[in-house]
Design a protein around this motif. Structure first.
Motif, short mmCIF file in Angstrom:
data_model
loop_
_atom_site.label_atom_id
_atom_site.label_comp_id
_atom_site.label_asym_id
_atom_site.label_seq_id
_atom_site.Cartn_x
_atom_site.Cartn_y
_atom_site.Cartn_z
N ILE A 1 -0.41 11.73 0.20
CA ILE A 1 -1.40 11.35 1.20
C ILE A 1 -0.84 10.26 2.12
O ILE A 1 -1.05 10.30 3.34
N ALA A 2 -0.10 9.32 1.55
CA ALA A 2 0.51 8.26 2.36
C ALA A 2 1.50 8.86 3.38
O ALA A 2 1.63 8.35 4.49
N ARG A 3 2.15 9.92 2.99
CA ARG A 3 3.16 10.55 3.86
C ARG A 3 2.55 11.56 4.84
O ARG A 3 2.96 11.63 5.99
N TYR B 1 -1.58 21.33 0.64
CA TYR B 1 -1.26 21.39 2.06
C TYR B 1 -1.89 20.21 2.79
O TYR B 1 -2.95 19.73 2.38
N PRO B 2 -1.30 19.80 3.92
CA PRO B 2 -2.01 18.85 4.76
C PRO B 2 -3.32 19.49 5.22
O PRO B 2 -3.35 20.68 5.57
N ARG B 3 -4.40 18.73 5.16
CA ARG B 3 -5.69 19.27 5.56
C ARG B 3 -5.62 19.72 7.02
O ARG B 3 -5.09 19.04 7.87
N GLY B 4 -6.12 20.88 7.27
CA GLY B 4 -6.08 21.45 8.60
C GLY B 4 -4.96 22.46 8.79
O GLY B 4 -4.97 23.24 9.72
N ILE C 1 -10.24 16.31 -6.51
CA ILE C 1 -9.33 15.64 -7.44
C ILE C 1 -8.47 14.70 -6.60
O ILE C 1 -7.96 15.09 -5.56
N ALA C 2 -8.36 13.47 -7.03
CA ALA C 2 -7.58 12.46 -6.31
C ALA C 2 -7.95 12.45 -4.82
O ALA C 2 -7.08 12.49 -3.94
N VAL D 1 3.37 20.91 -0.27
CA VAL D 1 4.01 19.68 0.21
C VAL D 1 4.78 18.89 -0.84
O VAL D 1 5.64 18.09 -0.49
N GLU D 2 4.51 19.10 -2.12
CA GLU D 2 5.25 18.34 -3.13
C GLU D 2 6.67 18.86 -3.34
O GLU D 2 7.49 18.22 -3.99
N ALA D 3 6.99 20.02 -2.77
CA ALA D 3 8.30 20.65 -2.98
C ALA D 3 9.46 19.73 -2.62
O ALA D 3 10.50 19.74 -3.28
#
Length: 121
Positions: free
Chosen positions: A19-21, A42-45, A59-60, A93-95
């Motif tokens: 989220i920070a990134r 995924y980034p929202r949107g 979650i989180a 995105v965590e990849a």
């Protein structure tokens, strides 16, 4: 009330870093195909939900969805999103972090089934 989906502290820490990134995120439980049945982040949107996607909870600070078709099979199952070292989906995105999210599941007990919150429309 019983949650349909939860997250481990380790996975929540990764979500906070992401989220920070990337800003606000969204999870969607993949139903197979290229990446198996992995929770995709995924980034929202950037991931467009369809009218058949089911919201299972946050979650989180991140909403979690799956397709209605898949939910038919998993509706009696509690999901816990976890993380482990390794290569996950190139689409999630965590990849780039050298980790992958995974879904751990178990059947709800009879008492938990009675305490489930109704699904949001």
């Amino acid at each position: 009330m019983t949650n349909r989906v939860d997250i481990t502290p380790a996975a929540a820490a990764v979500v906070s870093k992401l989220i920070a990134r990337h800003g606000a995120l969204i999870f969607h439980q993949s139903g197979g195909c290229c990446d198996g049945s992995a929770p995709m982040c995924y980034p929202r949107g950037e991931f467009h939900l369809g009218s058949q996607d089911v919201y299972l909870g946050d979650i989180a600070d991140t909403p979690f969805y799956m397709s209605a078709f898949q939910f038919e099979y998993w509706q009696h199952t509690h999901l816990t999103i976890d993380v482990e070292a390794g290569r996950g989906s190139g689409f999630s995105v965590e990849a780039t972090e050298g980790v992958r999210f995974l879904t751990r599941s178990r059947l709800f007990s009879d008492a938990e089934l009675l305490a489930l919150a109704p699904l949001a429309p």
